[in-house]
Design a protein around this motif. Structure first.
Motif, PDB file in Angstrom:
ATOM      1  N   TRP A 161     -33.765 -67.179  91.694  1.00  0.00           N
ATOM      2  CA  TRP A 161     -32.673 -68.133  91.909  1.00  0.00           C
ATOM      3  C   TRP A 161     -32.388 -68.915  90.635  1.00  0.00           C
ATOM      4  CZ3 TRP A 161     -29.043 -68.028  95.281  1.00  0.00           C
ATOM      5  CH2 TRP A 161     -29.262 -67.473  96.546  1.00  0.00           C
ATOM      6  N   GLY A 162     -33.424 -69.269  89.896  1.00  0.00           N
ATOM      7  CA  GLY A 162     -33.227 -69.955  88.611  1.00  0.00           C
ATOM      8  C   GLY A 162     -32.509 -69.079  87.610  1.00  0.00           C
ATOM      9  N   LEU A 163     -32.900 -67.808  87.563  1.00  0.00           N
ATOM     10  CA  LEU A 163     -32.222 -66.890  86.653  1.00  0.00           C
ATOM     11  C   LEU A 163     -30.781 -66.643  87.082  1.00  0.00           C
ATOM     12  CD1 LEU A 163     -35.064 -64.301  85.959  1.00  0.00           C
ATOM     13  CD2 LEU A 163     -34.202 -66.093  84.444  1.00  0.00           C
ATOM     14  N   LEU A 164     -30.547 -66.607  88.377  1.00  0.00           N
ATOM     15  CA  LEU A 164     -29.179 -66.440  88.878  1.00  0.00           C
ATOM     16  C   LEU A 164     -28.313 -67.633  88.484  1.00  0.00           C
ATOM     17  CD1 LEU A 164     -27.227 -64.726  90.578  1.00  0.00           C
ATOM     18  CD2 LEU A 164     -27.939 -66.081  92.545  1.00  0.00           C
ATOM     19  N   LEU A 165     -28.871 -68.834  88.571  1.00  0.00           N
ATOM     20  CA  LEU A 165     -28.138 -70.021  88.134  1.00  0.00           C
ATOM     21  C   LEU A 165     -27.817 -69.931  86.641  1.00  0.00           C
ATOM     22  CD1 LEU A 165     -26.993 -72.823  88.806  1.00  0.00           C
ATOM     23  CD2 LEU A 165     -29.253 -73.744  88.259  1.00  0.00           C
ATOM     24  N   GLY A 166     -28.745 -69.436  85.859  1.00  0.00           N
ATOM     25  CA  GLY A 166     -28.499 -69.248  84.434  1.00  0.00           C
ATOM     26  C   GLY A 166     -27.408 -68.224  84.167  1.00  0.00           C
ATOM     27  N   LEU A 167     -27.391 -67.145  84.944  1.00  0.00           N
ATOM     28  CA  LEU A 167     -26.345 -66.141  84.772  1.00  0.00           C
ATOM     29  C   LEU A 167     -24.971 -66.672  85.171  1.00  0.00           C
ATOM     30  CD1 LEU A 167     -28.125 -62.900  86.013  1.00  0.00           C
ATOM     31  CD2 LEU A 167     -27.416 -63.453  83.689  1.00  0.00           C
ATOM     32  N   VAL A 168     -24.926 -67.483  86.214  1.00  0.00           N
ATOM     33  CA  VAL A 168     -23.659 -68.105  86.611  1.00  0.00           C
ATOM     34  C   VAL A 168     -23.163 -69.031  85.498  1.00  0.00           C
ATOM     35  CG1 VAL A 168     -22.639 -69.758  88.225  1.00  0.00           C
ATOM     36  CG2 VAL A 168     -24.034 -67.879  89.076  1.00  0.00           C
ATOM     37  N   GLY A 169     -24.067 -69.758  84.898  1.00  0.00           N
ATOM     38  CA  GLY A 169     -23.698 -70.625  83.775  1.00  0.00           C
ATOM     39  C   GLY A 169     -23.182 -69.825  82.587  1.00  0.00           C
ATOM     40  N   ALA A 170     -23.816 -68.702  82.303  1.00  0.00           N
ATOM     41  CA  ALA A 170     -23.359 -67.862  81.192  1.00  0.00           C
ATOM     42  C   ALA A 170     -21.978 -67.277  81.482  1.00  0.00           C
ATOM     43  CB  ALA A 170     -24.365 -66.745  80.934  1.00  0.00           C
ATOM     44  N   GLY A 171     -21.751 -66.869  82.719  1.00  0.00           N
ATOM     45  CA  GLY A 171     -20.434 -66.353  83.094  1.00  0.00           C
ATOM     46  C   GLY A 171     -19.364 -67.418  83.005  1.00  0.00           C
ATOM     47  N   GLY A 172     -19.689 -68.614  83.465  1.00  0.00           N
ATOM     48  CA  GLY A 172     -18.745 -69.722  83.360  1.00  0.00           C
ATOM     49  C   GLY A 172     -18.442 -70.089  81.929  1.00  0.00           C
ATOM     50  N   LEU A 173     -19.442 -69.992  81.070  1.00  0.00           N
ATOM     51  CA  LEU A 173     -19.238 -70.259  79.643  1.00  0.00           C
ATOM     52  C   LEU A 173     -18.279 -69.239  79.046  1.00  0.00           C
ATOM     53  CD1 LEU A 173     -20.032 -71.959  77.184  1.00  0.00           C
ATOM     54  CD2 LEU A 173     -21.943 -70.392  76.837  1.00  0.00           C
ATOM     55  N   GLY A 174     -18.465 -67.984  79.403  1.00  0.00           N
ATOM     56  CA  GLY A 174     -17.553 -66.943  78.914  1.00  0.00           C
ATOM     57  C   GLY A 174     -16.135 -67.155  79.407  1.00  0.00           C
ATOM     58  N   ILE A 175     -15.986 -67.538  80.659  1.00  0.00           N
ATOM     59  CA  ILE A 175     -14.650 -67.790  81.216  1.00  0.00           C
ATOM     60  C   ILE A 175     -14.023 -69.015  80.543  1.00  0.00           C
ATOM     61  CG2 ILE A 175     -13.441 -68.551  83.296  1.00  0.00           C
ATOM     62  CD1 ILE A 175     -15.349 -66.731  84.873  1.00  0.00           C
ATOM     63  N   GLY A 176     -14.801 -70.053  80.320  1.00  0.00           N
ATOM     64  CA  GLY A 176     -14.279 -71.257  79.660  1.00  0.00           C
ATOM     65  C   GLY A 176     -13.802 -70.975  78.251  1.00  0.00           C
ATOM     66  N   ILE A 177     -14.569 -70.188  77.503  1.00  0.00           N
ATOM     67  CA  ILE A 177     -14.161 -69.835  76.138  1.00  0.00           C
ATOM     68  C   ILE A 177     -12.923 -68.959  76.161  1.00  0.00           C
ATOM     69  CG2 ILE A 177     -14.845 -68.545  74.084  1.00  0.00           C
ATOM     70  CD1 ILE A 177     -17.697 -69.620  74.554  1.00  0.00           C
ATOM     71  N   ALA A 178     -12.863 -68.014  77.108  1.00  0.00           N
ATOM     72  CA  ALA A 178     -11.683 -67.148  77.211  1.00  0.00           C
ATOM     73  C   ALA A 178     -10.439 -67.957  77.562  1.00  0.00           C
ATOM     74  CB  ALA A 178     -11.923 -66.064  78.251  1.00  0.00           C
TER      75      ALA A 178
END
Length: 76
Positions: free
Chosen positions: A42-59
């Motif tokens: 679950w912690g790693l999943l939260l980290g992956l969601v954060g990474a995806g959101g970071l990519g979307i924010g930069i895009a």
């Protein structure tokens, strides 16, 4: 781009970075404390969601930059 859109992009990027760092840190701490693998996942999943959101924010930020037509030539 107006000032409000700039704040929205910054907010998405900051929240994503916080989620990324929180998830990875939580996974590492829970793993060291001997919690089950489900909690670590679950912690790693939260980290992956954060990474995806970071990519979307930069895009979104890059997409909102006004493009100039200086490389386009008008043909007669």
């Amino acid at each position: 781009m107006n000032h409000l859109e700039s704040k929205k992009h910054r907010l998405v990027i900051v929240v994503s970075i916080v989620a990324l760092l929180t998830g990875v840190t939580a996974a590492a701490i829970l793993s060291n404390l001997g919690f089950s693998h489900t909690w670590v996942k679950w912690g790693l999943l939260l980290g992956l969601v954060g990474a995806g959101g970071l990519g979307i924010g930069i895009a979104l930020y890059v997409h909102s930059i006004p493009h100039q037509e200086k490389y386009r030539r008008k043909r007669l």
